[in-house]
Design an enzyme around this catalytic site. Structure first.
Site, mmCIF file in Angstrom:
data_model
loop_
_atom_site.group_PDB
_atom_site.id
_atom_site.type_symbol
_atom_site.label_atom_id
_atom_site.label_comp_id
_atom_site.label_asym_id
_atom_site.label_seq_id
_atom_site.Cartn_x
_atom_site.Cartn_y
_atom_site.Cartn_z
ATOM 1 N N ILE A 1 0.782 -1.126 0.031
ATOM 2 C CA ILE A 1 0.110 -0.126 0.207
ATOM 3 C C ILE A 1 0.792 1.190 0.122
ATOM 4 O O ILE A 1 0.230 2.237 -0.244
ATOM 5 C CB ILE A 1 -0.868 0.116 1.368
ATOM 6 C CG1 ILE A 1 -0.429 -0.447 2.459
ATOM 7 C CG2 ILE A 1 -2.173 -0.746 1.166
ATOM 8 C CD1 ILE A 1 -1.032 -0.191 3.680
ATOM 9 N N GLY B 1 7.483 3.664 2.282
ATOM 10 C CA GLY B 1 8.021 4.459 3.037
ATOM 11 C C GLY B 1 9.475 4.801 3.003
ATOM 12 O O GLY B 1 10.023 4.771 1.865
ATOM 13 N N ASP C 1 8.014 16.099 10.436
ATOM 14 C CA ASP C 1 7.593 15.821 8.811
ATOM 15 C C ASP C 1 6.021 15.561 8.754
ATOM 16 O O ASP C 1 5.377 15.013 8.314
ATOM 17 C CB ASP C 1 8.294 14.445 8.448
ATOM 18 C CG ASP C 1 8.232 14.463 6.982
ATOM 19 O OD1 ASP C 1 8.158 15.504 6.260
ATOM 20 O OD2 ASP C 1 8.159 13.378 6.166
HETATM 21 P P1 AMP Z 1 5.420 5.924 5.919
HETATM 22 O O1 AMP Z 1 6.834 5.581 5.659
HETATM 23 O O2 AMP Z 1 4.969 5.736 7.449
HETATM 24 O O3 AMP Z 1 4.985 7.339 5.411
HETATM 25 O O4 AMP Z 1 4.417 5.059 5.137
HETATM 26 C C1 AMP Z 1 4.424 5.216 3.505
HETATM 27 C C2 AMP Z 1 2.853 5.148 3.179
HETATM 28 O O5 AMP Z 1 2.431 3.704 3.534
HETATM 29 C C3 AMP Z 1 1.955 6.175 3.796
HETATM 30 O O6 AMP Z 1 1.968 7.374 2.942
HETATM 31 C C4 AMP Z 1 0.754 5.576 3.662
HETATM 32 O O7 AMP Z 1 0.075 5.656 2.272
HETATM 33 C C5 AMP Z 1 0.996 3.926 4.073
HETATM 34 N N1 AMP Z 1 0.868 3.693 5.421
HETATM 35 C C6 AMP Z 1 1.832 3.733 6.244
HETATM 36 N N2 AMP Z 1 1.320 3.423 7.352
HETATM 37 C C7 AMP Z 1 0.062 3.047 7.279
HETATM 38 C C8 AMP Z 1 -1.001 2.459 8.086
HETATM 39 N N3 AMP Z 1 -0.880 2.359 9.540
HETATM 40 N N4 AMP Z 1 -1.985 2.075 7.718
HETATM 41 C C9 AMP Z 1 -2.357 2.462 6.430
HETATM 42 N N5 AMP Z 1 -1.501 2.741 5.429
HETATM 43 C C10 AMP Z 1 -0.305 3.056 5.975
#
Ligand code: AMP
Length: 317
Positions: free
Chosen positions: A31, A34, A163
């Protein structure tokens, strides 16, 4: 208290942390991507609960477990609030791991480490970008209240997020908002005497004091980002979409006025002030540009998008 061996994570506070295998979860789909690894939607096999699995990328790491991930885990382990994403546990895969095509991946000797989060259905940017989407004022109020409550909780626990932006604000189908992605977060002390890096916060949401090179800062840096998001929600698009640092500062000065010793005492001592100070007078135009905003919203925005960080109103008390 038991001390972790060098290079090991000390997860002793919760005995189950880090002891379960990623095989307890069935990956459903990727999904997101990161800062340091892929994010998957997954189902816990035993309970059927849907979670988000964030893989910690190790391939570029010559020095073992990435310090940014250690920081994020340490910080998230101490934060427990309804407006902050919950880190449920850490799971591991002993390796060799397979990539999507079933080939062993480059990390096979190191195994994989995943952070398990509660699953959130959307992020604020994704919702706002839907065709024809315009949030109502009550919706914006509801998201802002949750954003400020979560951030206030972080700040009183001496954590700077560093951020804040729409894609890091996760929202579920009930309208609950939670702060996520603590990959750039760090603890701070209230005296603001430590030197911190100024290369944090995504450019469009970065406050002028960081763009001018300050290394001593505090919670006001996150409040600037909140002000940018608030204005973006009301305006329907980002308010400071700069392509590089000089353009970013220029966009800020065009709306908020140019900083000087009158409106921001001490600004001339900030490292890069002389390189970036505008050559022509620029007055504050916030009230004029956003005159169509609700009067109360505009008042709040004035208090968030203040050039002098010591004047920023925190949490609207
Ligand atoms: P992050 O590195 O935490 O910014 O994660 C990258 C992307 O993964 C985010 O922009 C969301 O689209 C998705 N994502 C991260 N954490 C979650 C979560 N707890 N539930 C659903 N999608 C998530």
């Amino acid at each position: 208290m038991a001390i972790a061996a060098p290079g090991q994570l000390n997860l002793n506070e919760s005995p189950s942390w880090g002891s379960r295998s990623v095989d307890c979860f069935e990956k459903l789909e990727q999904i997101g991507e990161g800062t340091y690894g892929q994010v998957y939607m997954a189902k816990e096999i035993k309970t059927g609960e849907i979670v988000a699995l964030k893989k910690i990328r190790m391939d570029n790491e010559r020095e073992g477990f990435p310090i940014t991930a250690i920081r994020e885990i340490k910080i998230l382990k101490k934060l427990h609030h309804e407006n902050v994403i919950k880190l449920k546990e850490i799971v591991t895969s002993p390796g060799p791991e397979k990539d999507e095509q079933g080939r062993p991946d480059g990390n096979k000797y190191k195994g994989g480490i995943y952070m398990v989060f509660e699953y959130m259905d959307h992020d604020l940017t994704g919702l706002a970008d839907r065709p024809g989407m315009r949030f109502s004022v009550p919706q914006i109020k509801c998201y802002m209240r949750q954003l400020l409550t979560g951030l206030h909780y972080c700040h009183v626990n001496q954590v700077l997020h560093r951020d804040i932006k729409g894609s890091n604000l996760l929202i579920d189908n009930e309208g609950n908002l939670k702060l996520a992605d603590f990959g750039l977060a760090r603890s701070f002390s209230n005296d603001h005497n430590a030197n911190l890096t100024n290369r944090v916060i995504t450019l469009w949401y970065r406050p002028p004091e960081l763009l001018l090179g300050t290394t001593k800062y505090g919670p006001a840096v996150d409040m600037w980002s909140v002000g940018c998001i608030f204005a973006e929600l009301l305006h329907g698009k980002p308010i400071f979409p700069g392509k590089d640092e000089p353009e970013q500062l220029n966009k800020i000065f065009e709306l908020c006025g140019a900083p000087d010793e009158v409106n921001w005492p001490g600004v001339s001592k900030i490292p890069w002030y002389n390189n970036f100070k505008p050559t022509r007078p620029m007055k504050r135009r916030l009230r004029e540009v956003f005159r169509h905003f609700d009067r109360h919203a505009l008042e709040l925005l004035e208090r968030m998008l203040t050039l002098d960080p010591s004047q920023v109103s925190l949490y609207l008390t």
